[in-house]
Design a protein around this motif. Structure first.
Motif, PDB file in Angstrom:
ATOM      1  N   GLY A  41      39.309   2.565 113.202  1.00  0.00           N
ATOM      2  CA  GLY A  41      39.585   1.253 113.768  1.00  0.00           C
ATOM      3  C   GLY A  41      41.040   0.881 113.583  1.00  0.00           C
ATOM      4  N   ILE A  42      41.613   0.217 114.577  1.00  0.00           N
ATOM      5  CA  ILE A  42      43.023  -0.157 114.522  1.00  0.00           C
ATOM      6  C   ILE A  42      43.257  -1.314 115.494  1.00  0.00           C
ATOM      7  CG2 ILE A  42      43.797   1.430 116.348  1.00  0.00           C
ATOM      8  CD1 ILE A  42      46.244   2.051 114.493  1.00  0.00           C
ATOM      9  N   ILE A  43      44.350  -2.031 115.331  1.00  0.00           N
ATOM     10  CA  ILE A  43      44.697  -3.140 116.212  1.00  0.00           C
ATOM     11  C   ILE A  43      45.969  -2.807 116.973  1.00  0.00           C
ATOM     12  CG2 ILE A  43      45.412  -5.563 116.324  1.00  0.00           C
ATOM     13  CD1 ILE A  43      43.709  -6.024 113.796  1.00  0.00           C
ATOM     14  N   TYR A  48      41.331  -5.103 119.242  1.00  0.00           N
ATOM     15  CA  TYR A  48      40.732  -4.147 118.322  1.00  0.00           C
ATOM     16  C   TYR A  48      40.379  -2.865 119.095  1.00  0.00           C
ATOM     17  CZ  TYR A  48      39.872  -8.381 115.520  1.00  0.00           C
ATOM     18  OH  TYR A  48      40.007  -9.555 114.832  1.00  0.00           O
ATOM     19  N   ILE A 270      40.136  -2.042 108.944  1.00  0.00           N
ATOM     20  CA  ILE A 270      40.945  -2.894 109.817  1.00  0.00           C
ATOM     21  C   ILE A 270      41.311  -4.151 109.041  1.00  0.00           C
ATOM     22  CG2 ILE A 270      40.997  -4.305 111.899  1.00  0.00           C
ATOM     23  CD1 ILE A 270      39.007  -2.401 113.169  1.00  0.00           C
TER      24      ILE A 270
END
Length: 326
Positions: A41-43, A48, A270
């Motif tokens: 997961g990453i932004i 998102y 995250i």
């Protein structure tokens, strides 16, 4: 007549309230449909993103999908952002993507072919795109890491950006974990001061699935333990003052719950930029499933105690509430 209308209004209002209460306890785990594992997961730009492994027999793992969301609850699927038509040397077992944005390009690291020795073609590759949803093309035309250094199988790659902007590749299966300094363009590695390229940082009980983040100037190093096909799969962690460690195991923070799911592991974290909220994205196997490939991607909020230690994560079917990044 007035009494009838009054009754209808009260009934309608009660029904609306009941519907609202039902929607408030909506089950959001898994976060999207299908068998997916090893999620990162990453932004990116207040959105998102989750990049998982397509969970299937190795020969069918020939592509990667991605998922995006504005609120952590409603997810959009991006089909086949990378597949073996773009990565000619990859034939199967495309695993555990890790992504990072650098100089307005998106670099997607992945494992492929599940090599068992230095004599096989495969290992860790890098693909690049101008958009997070791809399509991605092969950066090198060959693996970035294709040998067993320090006993680590070249899989389960994670790209970590340190406070000074230096990027590291942290990876490894077969109970060994390495760290290496990446070149600025991700085409290779920069040796450490002692001329070595791959340094082993394996903590106690490490099996695979490394992940690292910084909180309050401390380096939290996390990994998966146990067997990924069994119920004992779990996540543990250590804390150090440097990405090089040394990392002394603190303990487990994510594991199965016989009332919810089994085989909870191979995760990512995250951190929201507009709050102090941390979320753990992970995969687990539903209680109704016995097939090793039947894994689904879920999310929970993760909390710390007053001393900075991670509290045990509670598995839920509800998942997390919506959070739109301001």
């Amino acid at each position: 007549m007035k009494q009838v209308l009054y009754f209808l209004l009260i009934f309608s209002a009660s029904k609306t309230i009941a519907q609202t209460e039902v929607s408030a306890v909506k089950n959001n785990n898994p976060i999207f449909k299908g068998w997916y594992a090893d999620p990162e997961g990453i932004i990116f730009d207040k959105t998102y993103w989750v990049y998982p492994t397509f969970s299937a027999p190795y020969e069918k793992q020939v592509f990667l999908d991605a998922f995006s969301s504005k609120d952590l609850v409603n997810w959009k699927k991006h089909h086949k952002i990378l597949d073996t038509t773009a990565i000619k040397w990859a034939k199967k077992a495309i695993w555990a993507p890790s992504i990072i944005k650098n100089k307005n390009k998106y670099f997607l690291f992945f494992g492929a072919n599940d090599i068992q020795s230095d004599n096989e073609l495969g290992g860790i590759g890098v693909a690049v795109s101008s958009k997070p949803e791809g399509p991605y093309k092969d950066l090198l035309g060959k693996p970035l890491v294709d040998k067993f250094y320090n006993g680590a199988q070249p899989i389960d790659q994670f790209v970590f950006r340190d406070k000074d902007g230096q990027h590291y590749l942290i990876y490894g299966g077969w109970r060994h974990c390495n760290i290496a300094k990446l070149k600025d363009d991700f085409t290779g590695f920069v040796p450490f001061d002692d001329k070595t390229v791959f340094k082993e940082i394996t903590p106690e009980n490490y099996v695979e699935g490394p992940f690292m983040f910084i909180r309050n100037s401390k380096y939290y190093f996390m990994w998966s333990e146990g067997g990924w096909t069994g119920p004992d799969y779990c996540v543990a962690y250590a804390i150090a003052d440097s990405p090089m460690g040394p990392f002394k195991r603190v303990g487990k923070i994510l594991e199965q719950d016989d009332k919810i799911a089994r085989g909870a592991g191979h995760h990512s974290i995250i951190k929201t930029p507009d709050s102090d909220k941390y979320y753990i994205v992970y995969h687990r196997r539903p209680l109704s499933e016995t097939d090793s490939s039947s894994r689904e991607t879920c999310i929970e909020e993760m909390f710390f105690d007053q001393d900075g230690f991670i509290k045990p994560v509670v598995l839920t079917n509800e998942g997390v509430k919506a959070h739109i990044i301001k």
